[in-house]
Design an enzyme around this catalytic site. Structure first.
Site, PDB file in Angstrom:
ATOM      1  N   GLY A  90      38.599  45.720  37.066  1.00 40.06           N
ATOM      2  CA  GLY A  90      37.796  45.315  36.069  1.00 40.06           C
ATOM      3  C   GLY A  90      38.175  45.597  34.695  1.00 40.06           C
ATOM      4  O   GLY A  90      39.568  46.802  34.873  1.00 40.06           O
ATOM      5  N   ARG A  93      39.060  49.044  29.513  1.00 37.23           N
ATOM      6  CA  ARG A  93      39.477  49.488  28.088  1.00 37.23           C
ATOM      7  C   ARG A  93      39.324  48.028  27.302  1.00 37.23           C
ATOM      8  O   ARG A  93      39.782  48.706  25.768  1.00 37.23           O
ATOM      9  CB  ARG A  93      40.982  50.842  28.347  1.00 37.23           C
ATOM     10  N   LYS A 114      41.284  45.421  23.181  1.00 35.58           N
ATOM     11  CA  LYS A 114      41.871  46.649  24.006  1.00 35.58           C
ATOM     12  C   LYS A 114      42.079  47.823  23.405  1.00 35.58           C
ATOM     13  O   LYS A 114      41.655  48.017  22.185  1.00 35.58           O
ATOM     14  CB  LYS A 114      43.731  45.973  24.753  1.00 35.58           C
ATOM     15  N   ASP A 256      46.215  40.936  38.780  1.00 39.73           N
ATOM     16  CA  ASP A 256      45.311  40.501  37.573  1.00 39.73           C
ATOM     17  C   ASP A 256      45.461  40.742  36.321  1.00 39.73           C
ATOM     18  O   ASP A 256      44.924  40.386  35.037  1.00 39.73           O
ATOM     19  CB  ASP A 256      44.536  42.338  37.296  1.00 39.73           C
ATOM     20  N   ASN A 257      46.889  40.572  36.358  1.00 36.69           N
ATOM     21  CA  ASN A 257      47.842  40.206  34.942  1.00 36.69           C
ATOM     22  C   ASN A 257      47.673  38.963  35.039  1.00 36.69           C
ATOM     23  O   ASN A 257      48.779  38.143  34.213  1.00 36.69           O
ATOM     24  CB  ASN A 257      49.469  41.094  34.102  1.00 36.69           C
TER      25      ASN A 257
END
Length: 473
Positions: A90, A93, A114, A256-257
């Site tokens: 999730g 940051r 970010k 997740d990228n």
């Protein structure tokens, strides 16, 4: 008025419901020093008229934009990290700060962050980003955009006055918060989370949302899940081919990228190739070479298989399998087109383009030429014979190894609209972004707070982008 007349806010992500995100607050930083402002990108979303103080208020203190999302949203997702499943992922940051419409085509754009602080998904980390990480992301996105790669764009970097402890760079090190612009932050991992929770209703809602929001021309398809998988496979094939043609190694191709719009994003240990090397890795922790340069297409295909698994409850398995099986051919066609474009040539035929690409890779491997040099020296094909003959690599172009590629290049016409009189092509060497270059840019910032080398480099990248962009016929 702090925004321009072309500003068009949106709150589309709220339609998914709060099961998909957590409202969060940004960290409070001790300082806000504006280091990078992407004015060209800001103009595309109607934010170019902000003063620097207003800019810092929105992208340093995260005051909501007018009529935009009322609070930042930390997005929920799972993912495979180096092929090990992690249900604790999730936005740890970062968060989704705003959504807006592109003034040119009306497409939805996200502003994500970010280094904006802790969230429920930080897993004990500090939620911060190092200033060096922010500088590296600026360089990655600017360079990739100039080379024609579909990528997120760095919108803002603000230094935040904190000292961070990191194991992979000298510490304490400076901190920053970054904002990026991308068409979507919905990832393969977003689907994986719902599949893991066996939440078929939310999965169907997510598929419908993605189709309606990002691919409205296909939203009426009879099988939305199959249509979505087809689109994502096509876009990921294009992205992967663009990476390979740019000699780029992302470094962390976890599920997740990879997002649904097929845009490269979330830059960590990225690198560009010095020369062709399939085993070249970007991440020091990638000990097995899982995400090495030559294995990137395989990694993307593996990730797409994970997306297909998530969609099985909503789709015909045979239809998904057929699309999946077509990926290598799809990627190959994209790769051929990328090589033609990178050499500044016009497509000739599928057979000829494939032969040109094959000879290009063969020469890159045999000659060990600097990866970017071939594309610079021969950009425009026959129109660059004289430039190539006077290149530092002229000896390589006179060799028998180059002759098959020379014939292929000269069989293709130059791309319409090229202007080889552009000052960029008077250079002896092309603009590159090897790791040594990145360090030379960072050192004066780290030691003397001297940003001039970065600004000069960004100006050169801008020159390259303009030179590689064909003029209107």
């Amino acid at each position: 008025m702090p925004v321009s007349a072309s500003y068009r806010p949106a709150c589309d992500h709220l339609r998914l419901g709060d099961a998909f995100y957590d409202p969060v607050a940004a960290a409070s930083f001790p300082a806000h020093i504006l280091r990078f402002r992407n004015q060209a990108a800001a103009a595309e979303i109607g934010l170019d008229s902000l003063t620097d103080d207003e800019w810092i208020a929105h992208f340093g203190r995260f005051v909501p934009l007018p009529d935009g999302l009322p609070t930042p949203l930390a997005l929920r997702y799972h993912g495979h990290q180096f092929r090990s499943y992690n249900p604790e992922l999730g936005d740890g940051r970062g968060f989704l700060f705003a959504q807006l419409r592109d003034v040119r085509d009306g497409r939805l754009l996200d502003i994500g962050t970010k280094g904006s602080g802790r969230t429920p998904w930080s897993r004990g980390a500090d939620g911060r980003l190092t200033l060096k990480g922010g500088v590296r992301e600026i360089l990655a996105t600017e360079m990739l955009e100039a080379l024609g790669v579909e990528t997120s764009r760095t919108l803002s970097v603000i230094e935040t006055g904190e000292n961070l402890q990191r194991g992979d760079e000298p510490s304490p090190t400076r901190s920053c918060v970054l904002a990026r612009l991308s068409h979507s932050h919905i990832r393969i991992g977003t689907f994986q989370r719902l599949a893991a929770l066996d939440d078929r209703a939310s999965l169907a809602r997510l598929v419908a949302y993605v189709m309606d929001t990002y691919f409205p021309d296909r939203a009426g398809a009879g099988d939305a899940a199959v249509a979505l998988f087809d689109i994502v496979c096509a876009r990921v094939a294009r992205m992967g081919a663009q990476w390979m043609g740019a000699g780029f190694v992302h470094g962390v191709l976890n599920t997740d990228n990879i997002n649904v719009t097929g845009e490269s994003f979330d830059y960590g240990p990225w690198r560009f190739l010095p020369r062709y090397d399939p085993a070249f890795t970007a991440a020091y922790f990638d000990h097995s070479g899982l995400y090495a340069f030559g294995r990137q297409p395989e990694a993307l295909l593996w990730n797409l298989a994970r997306l297909a698994e998530c969609l099985i409850p909503l789709a015909n398995v045979d239809d998904l399998q057929k699309i999946f099986d077509d990926f290598p051919d799809r990627y190959g066609r994209e790769m051929n087109g990328v090589i033609v474009k990178r050499l500044g040539l016009s497509s000739l035929s599928e057979t000829d383009d494939r032969a040109l690409a094959a000879e290009t890779w063969r020469f890159l491997e045999r000659s060990a030429i600097g990866f970017e040099f071939l594309f610079f020296d021969w950009y425009g094909g026959t129109q660059s014979r004289h430039r190539a003959a006077n290149s530092p690599n002229a000896r390589l172009y006179e060799s028998a190894d180059f002759e098959p590629l020379r014939q292929r290049i000269e069989a293709h016409s130059p791309r319409p609209g090229l202007d080889l009189s552009d000052p960029y092509f008077s250079r002896t060497v092309p603009c590159t972004m090897l790791v040594e270059t990145v360090e030379k840019i960072w050192q004066p910032i780290a030691t003397r707070d001297d940003w001039s080398t970065l600004h000069d480099t960004l100006s050169t990248i801008g020159d390259m982008k303009a030179a590689l962009s064909p003029r209107s016929a």
